[in-house]
Structure formats: structure tokens, C-alpha cells
Design a protein around this motif. Structure first.
Motif, mmCIF file in Angstrom:
data_model
loop_
_atom_site.group_PDB
_atom_site.id
_atom_site.type_symbol
_atom_site.label_atom_id
_atom_site.label_comp_id
_atom_site.label_asym_id
_atom_site.label_seq_id
_atom_site.Cartn_x
_atom_site.Cartn_y
_atom_site.Cartn_z
ATOM 1 N N HIS A 38 4.608 -1.819 -7.238
ATOM 2 C CA HIS A 38 3.455 -0.923 -7.298
ATOM 3 C C HIS A 38 2.468 -1.227 -6.177
ATOM 4 C CE1 HIS A 38 4.058 0.890 -11.405
ATOM 5 N NE2 HIS A 38 4.953 -0.087 -11.410
ATOM 6 N N ALA A 39 1.670 -0.227 -5.827
ATOM 7 C CA ALA A 39 0.608 -0.409 -4.841
ATOM 8 C C ALA A 39 -0.398 -1.429 -5.354
ATOM 9 C CB ALA A 39 -0.077 0.924 -4.564
ATOM 10 N N HIS A 86 0.843 -1.187 0.000
ATOM 11 C CA HIS A 86 0.000 0.000 0.000
ATOM 12 C C HIS A 86 0.880 1.240 0.000
ATOM 13 C CE1 HIS A 86 -3.908 -2.002 0.864
ATOM 14 N NE2 HIS A 86 -3.145 -2.888 1.483
ATOM 15 N N GLU A 87 0.313 2.343 -0.459
ATOM 16 C CA GLU A 87 1.038 3.604 -0.420
ATOM 17 C C GLU A 87 1.186 4.074 1.021
ATOM 18 O OE1 GLU A 87 -1.020 6.386 -2.834
ATOM 19 O OE2 GLU A 87 -0.552 5.382 -4.731
ATOM 20 N N PRO A 134 3.536 9.082 -4.153
ATOM 21 C CA PRO A 134 4.289 7.929 -4.659
ATOM 22 C C PRO A 134 5.572 8.366 -5.343
ATOM 23 C CG PRO A 134 2.393 8.388 -6.065
ATOM 24 C CD PRO A 134 2.260 9.271 -4.857
ATOM 25 N N CYS A 146 5.229 4.635 -8.594
ATOM 26 C CA CYS A 146 5.521 3.325 -8.006
ATOM 27 C C CYS A 146 5.847 3.507 -6.525
ATOM 28 C CB CYS A 146 6.672 2.643 -8.741
ATOM 29 S SG CYS A 146 8.235 3.566 -8.687
ATOM 30 N N LEU A 147 6.077 2.398 -5.847
ATOM 31 C CA LEU A 147 6.459 2.424 -4.437
ATOM 32 C C LEU A 147 7.944 2.149 -4.237
ATOM 33 C CD1 LEU A 147 3.474 0.459 -2.845
ATOM 34 C CD2 LEU A 147 3.690 2.907 -3.294
#
Length: 294
Positions: free
Chosen positions: A163-164, A56-57, A63, A73-74
Motif C-alpha cells: 500500500h501507499a 507512493h502512488e 491505484p 493497493c499498489l
């Protein structure tokens, strides 16, 4: 033994050692992955654990963006290589590479955990590789006819991302702060506070030098120690009332620290293949040595 024989012997020793190291290190990772049961975040024991959840973000944090594609992206990792050709030999030389260090937020049905990705072996599902004629690409790689018209082979770009909303498998060192789960070492906490106070000796005198002689006598030091013990207990009580904060980071011992978009079985199978390749390489080196030294 001539120079050619010595070269072959040295080559045999090198590939035997390299294959042996690859075999042992990869098989050790397989055993750690398979022997460590998957834990729930809320009930995970302190120490080396295996977690599985969804990324999760981070709250109130925008981000990241991939450094080559600009994709949100994370986590990201990138590499820029340059093509070199010298007669019959050609190769790619790494010019730039790096990875992000922002913590990742992993959640399962029981809670959340922040992951420090520094030092981790990361296997992301998102990976893009393309070529071009510029040292730094301009955004997303072209596709279709545009890629054919503008493409080049001087530089090669690789970008990997998390990615989240993606699943994540993680194994590393787990710790919890707050929630009453951390232990309390009264003596160690008191000594830590005393070191902090001694760093500001003028402030310490102002608080505890009751007779104003510019130094702390035995009775005054007793008051300092008592105050430090009470301060340590207050800090522990305050920390225990805070919500539990779980973290996963690189183990202090030489244990695998792995983050992967793929599950445990996929990783274990990959490491088994690498271990088998290392064993085969070690065997080839041993056979070469035996043939040269026989």
C-alpha cells in the motif's frame, strides 16, 4: 539391497540434496543483503544496489485493486485453493494464482525510483487468508457472526498487498536514464541508427541517393554514416538534458531481487532460519544414507 532399502537410500539422497540447496541459496541471500550497503537514490551507483524508502502512488494513474478483496493497493498477489479429501488423505490444490506487474514508485529523501516487480521475491506486510464455498469470493471476507454463518472450507483464498505510505526495502539492479549520467558509446549508437534506417531502405534512398540511380554508392554511404553519427550525438545530447529517471529491476546475473515491507535485519534473520533448516535437513539425509550404506 531390496526395494525397501533402495527407497530409503533414494529418500536420503533427495532430502540431502534439497537441504543442501536450501542451505546454500538462503545463506547466499543473507550474504548479499548484509554485504550490500544501503544507497540513496540520487547518488546510487549503477548496478546492484540496496534501497530503502516509502511507497507512493504513480502520478495520474489510479491505484490497483486486490483481485479478491477489491482493496485499493499498489501491488497484489493472490491464490485460490480447493480442498480435496480422499479417505484418510486431504490436501489443498491451487486453482488460480497471480501477481500484478505495474511498476512501484519508491521515494527517499533524495529522489524517486521506479521498481519493476517482475521476477522479485516479495514479502508484503498485508496478508489476508480466509475460506468460503464460492470459487471466487465476493469482496472482503466476512467477520464475526457472519463469518461463522456463511463460512465454508471448500475454497481457501489468500491475498497479499503493498500500500501507499508503507516502507519498502529493495535490492536489485539499479539503472539511470537521463540527467547526463548514462555513458555514450558513439560507435554502438551510430550502428543502431544505421540499422533503423536500413529497415526503411526506400526512405534511406530518398534522403541520400543524390544521383537518383536507385542505389547508394561509396560517397553516398559516407554521407549516411556521417548523418548517423550526428544523429547519435543529438539523441545523446537530448537524453542528457532530460531529468534523471531511476529504475530498479531483476538483475541479469543470479543475484537476489527482493522487495519487502520488512527491514534488512528481519529478512536476514528469516533467511538464516531457512538456511539452518536446510542444513539440518541435509544432515538428516546424510545420516540416513550413512546408516543404510554402512
Amino acid at each position: 539391497m531390496d526395494s525397501g532399502e533402495l527407497l530409503l537410500v533414494g529418500f536420503g539422497v533427495a532430502i540431502c540434496l534439497a537441504g543442501g540447496w536450501l542451505w546454500v541459496s538462503r545463506w547466499s541471500k543473507v550474504r548479499h543483503l548484509l554485504d550490500t550497503p544501503t544507497s540513496r537514490i540520487r547518488s546510487a551507483a549503477q548496478g546492484y544496489v540496496e534501497l530503502s524508502g516509502i511507497l507512493h502512488e504513480l502520478a495520474e494513474v489510479p491505484p490497483l485493486q486486490g483481485p479478491l478483496t477489491g482493496s485499493p493497493c499498489l501491488w497484489w498477489r493472490y491464490r485460490i485453493e480447493e480442498y480435496h479429501s480422499n479417505g484418510k488423505q486431504s490436501s489443498w490444490r491451487v486453482l488460480e494464482q497471480g501477481s500484478s506487474e505495474r511498476p512501484l514508485r519508491l521515494a527517499d529523501a533524495t529522489g524517486e525510483c521506479l521498481i519493476d516487480p517482475r521476477g522479485a521475491e516479495v514479502w508484503p506486510a498485508r496478508r489476508q487468508r480466509w475460506s468460503g464455498n464460492l470459487r471466487h469470493p465476493r469482496g472482503l471476507p466476512p467477520t464475526g457472526v457472519l463469518a461463522w454463518l456463511t463460512g465454508g472450507r471448500r475454497y481457501r483464498y489468500t491475498e497479499e498487498r503493498l500500500h501507499a505510505g508503507e516502507p519498502l526495502y529493495a535490492i536489485g539492479d539499479f539503472s539511470t536514464v537521463g540527467g547526463g549520467r548514462q555513458g555514450f558509446d558513439r560507435q554502438a549508437s551510430k550502428m543502431q541508427i544505421l540499422r533503423e534506417w536500413k529497415g526503411d531502405y526506400a526512405g534511406l534512398l530518398k534522403r541520400f541517393d543524390s544521383n537518383g540511380d536507385g542505389q547508394l554508392d561509396l560517397a553516398e554511404w559516407q554521407r549516411v554514416r556521417l548523418a548517423a553519427r550526428l544523429e547519435a550525438e543529438d539523441r545523446h545530447r537530448l537524453a542528457s538534458t532530460r531529468p534523471a529517471q531511476h529504475r530498479l529491476a531483476r538483475p541479469a546475473q543470479r543475484q537476489p531481487f527482493v522487495l519487502s515491507s520488512h527491514g534488512e535485519e528481519v529478512l536476514a534473520r528469516r533467511y538464516r532460519w531457512q538456511a539452518s533448516g536446510g542444513a539440518l535437513l541435509c544432515l538428516c539425509g546424510a545420516l540416513l544414507l550413512a546408516s543404510r550404506l554402512a
